[in-house]
Design a protein around this motif. Structure first.
Motif, PDB file in Angstrom:
ATOM      1  N   GLY A  28       0.815  -1.209   0.000  1.00 15.19           N
ATOM      2  CA  GLY A  28       0.000   0.000   0.000  1.00 15.19           C
ATOM      3  C   GLY A  28       0.845   1.253   0.000  1.00 15.19           C
ATOM      4  O   GLY A  28       1.791   1.386  -0.758  1.00 15.19           O
ATOM      5  N   ASN A  29       0.500   2.171   0.886  1.00 16.87           N
ATOM      6  CA  ASN A  29       1.197   3.446   0.962  1.00 16.87           C
ATOM      7  C   ASN A  29       2.505   3.365   1.728  1.00 16.87           C
ATOM      8  O   ASN A  29       3.265   4.323   1.742  1.00 16.87           O
ATOM      9  CB  ASN A  29       0.302   4.504   1.600  1.00 16.87           C
ATOM     10  N   ARG A  30       2.762   2.235   2.398  1.00 20.19           N
ATOM     11  CA  ARG A  30       4.001   2.133   3.181  1.00 20.19           C
ATOM     12  C   ARG A  30       5.231   2.328   2.304  1.00 20.19           C
ATOM     13  O   ARG A  30       6.179   2.995   2.697  1.00 20.19           O
ATOM     14  CB  ARG A  30       4.084   0.794   3.911  1.00 20.19           C
ATOM     15  N   PHE A  31       5.224   1.760   1.117  1.00 15.80           N
ATOM     16  CA  PHE A  31       6.371   1.899   0.224  1.00 15.80           C
ATOM     17  C   PHE A  31       6.538   3.352  -0.198  1.00 15.80           C
ATOM     18  O   PHE A  31       7.644   3.881  -0.208  1.00 15.80           O
ATOM     19  CB  PHE A  31       6.219   1.010  -1.003  1.00 15.80           C
ATOM     20  N   LYS A  32       5.421   3.985  -0.518  1.00 15.19           N
ATOM     21  CA  LYS A  32       5.467   5.384  -0.931  1.00 15.19           C
ATOM     22  C   LYS A  32       5.994   6.252   0.206  1.00 15.19           C
ATOM     23  O   LYS A  32       6.865   7.098  -0.005  1.00 15.19           O
ATOM     24  CB  LYS A  32       4.083   5.845  -1.355  1.00 15.19           C
ATOM     25  N   GLU A  33       5.480   6.037   1.411  1.00 12.46           N
ATOM     26  CA  GLU A  33       5.925   6.816   2.562  1.00 12.46           C
ATOM     27  C   GLU A  33       7.409   6.575   2.835  1.00 12.46           C
ATOM     28  O   GLU A  33       8.155   7.512   3.123  1.00 12.46           O
ATOM     29  CB  GLU A  33       5.097   6.460   3.793  1.00 12.46           C
ATOM     30  N   ILE A  36       9.546   8.351   0.226  1.00 15.06           N
ATOM     31  CA  ILE A  36       9.569   9.796   0.472  1.00 15.06           C
ATOM     32  C   ILE A  36      10.512  10.108   1.624  1.00 15.06           C
ATOM     33  O   ILE A  36      11.317  11.038   1.549  1.00 15.06           O
ATOM     34  CB  ILE A  36       8.147  10.332   0.747  1.00 15.06           C
ATOM     35  N   ARG A  37      10.448   9.307   2.699  1.00 18.60           N
ATOM     36  CA  ARG A  37      11.362   9.506   3.835  1.00 18.60           C
ATOM     37  C   ARG A  37      12.810   9.347   3.403  1.00 18.60           C
ATOM     38  O   ARG A  37      13.683  10.136   3.780  1.00 18.60           O
ATOM     39  CB  ARG A  37      11.045   8.507   4.953  1.00 18.60           C
ATOM     40  N   ASN A  38      13.071   8.318   2.595  1.00 12.39           N
ATOM     41  CA  ASN A  38      14.434   8.086   2.119  1.00 12.39           C
ATOM     42  C   ASN A  38      14.925   9.247   1.260  1.00 12.39           C
ATOM     43  O   ASN A  38      16.067   9.687   1.401  1.00 12.39           O
ATOM     44  CB  ASN A  38      14.520   6.777   1.339  1.00 12.39           C
ATOM     45  N   CYS A  39      14.083   9.736   0.374  1.00 14.83           N
ATOM     46  CA  CYS A  39      14.462  10.880  -0.463  1.00 14.83           C
ATOM     47  C   CYS A  39      14.730  12.108   0.394  1.00 14.83           C
ATOM     48  O   CYS A  39      15.711  12.826   0.167  1.00 14.83           O
ATOM     49  CB  CYS A  39      13.367  11.192  -1.480  1.00 14.83           C
ATOM     50  N   ASN A  40      13.878  12.342   1.383  1.00 15.22           N
ATOM     51  CA  ASN A  40      14.074  13.494   2.268  1.00 15.22           C
ATOM     52  C   ASN A  40      15.381  13.374   3.031  1.00 15.22           C
ATOM     53  O   ASN A  40      16.105  14.347   3.200  1.00 15.22           O
ATOM     54  CB  ASN A  40      12.903  13.644   3.235  1.00 15.22           C
ATOM     55  N   THR A  41      15.709  12.178   3.481  1.00 13.69           N
ATOM     56  CA  THR A  41      16.954  11.960   4.211  1.00 13.69           C
ATOM     57  C   THR A  41      18.154  12.201   3.310  1.00 13.69           C
ATOM     58  O   THR A  41      19.116  12.875   3.706  1.00 13.69           O
ATOM     59  CB  THR A  41      17.004  10.527   4.786  1.00 13.69           C
ATOM     60  N   VAL A  42      18.103  11.694   2.098  1.00 13.62           N
ATOM     61  CA  VAL A  42      19.203  11.892   1.155  1.00 13.62           C
ATOM     62  C   VAL A  42      19.368  13.381   0.859  1.00 13.62           C
ATOM     63  O   VAL A  42      20.491  13.903   0.849  1.00 13.62           O
ATOM     64  CB  VAL A  42      18.986  11.082  -0.145  1.00 13.62           C
ATOM     65  N   MET A  43      18.276  14.069   0.638  1.00 10.87           N
ATOM     66  CA  MET A  43      18.357  15.504   0.352  1.00 10.87           C
ATOM     67  C   MET A  43      18.936  16.271   1.544  1.00 10.87           C
ATOM     68  O   MET A  43      19.759  17.162   1.371  1.00 10.87           O
ATOM     69  CB  MET A  43      16.974  16.054  -0.026  1.00 10.87           C
TER      70      MET A  43
END
Length: 61
Positions: A28-33, A36-43
């Motif tokens: 479900g949305n767990r992968f999307k969430e 997004i968290r991973n992208c935010n952390t990388v940024m």
């Protein structure tokens, strides 16, 4: 030698739900969430790295 998809015999592979150790869990949305968290952390890490580089350049100039 190239083999076409039609020439491959998949009959000896059991269906996914019958394979030992395979568990199908809808994400479900767990992968999307999570992505997004991973992208935010990388940024955030990239911003911090750039800030560190800029601070080092200011000290050396």
């Amino acid at each position: 030698m190239s083999v076409s998809e039609e020439d491959i015999d998949y009959s000896d592979i059991p269906p996914l739900e019958l394979r030992e150790g395979v568990r199908i869990v809808p994400v479900g949305n767990r992968f999307k969430e999570m992505s997004i968290r991973n992208c935010n952390t990388v940024m955030r890490l990239l911003r911090e790295l750039e800030e560190m580089k800029a601070a080092q350049n200011n000290h050396t100039n």
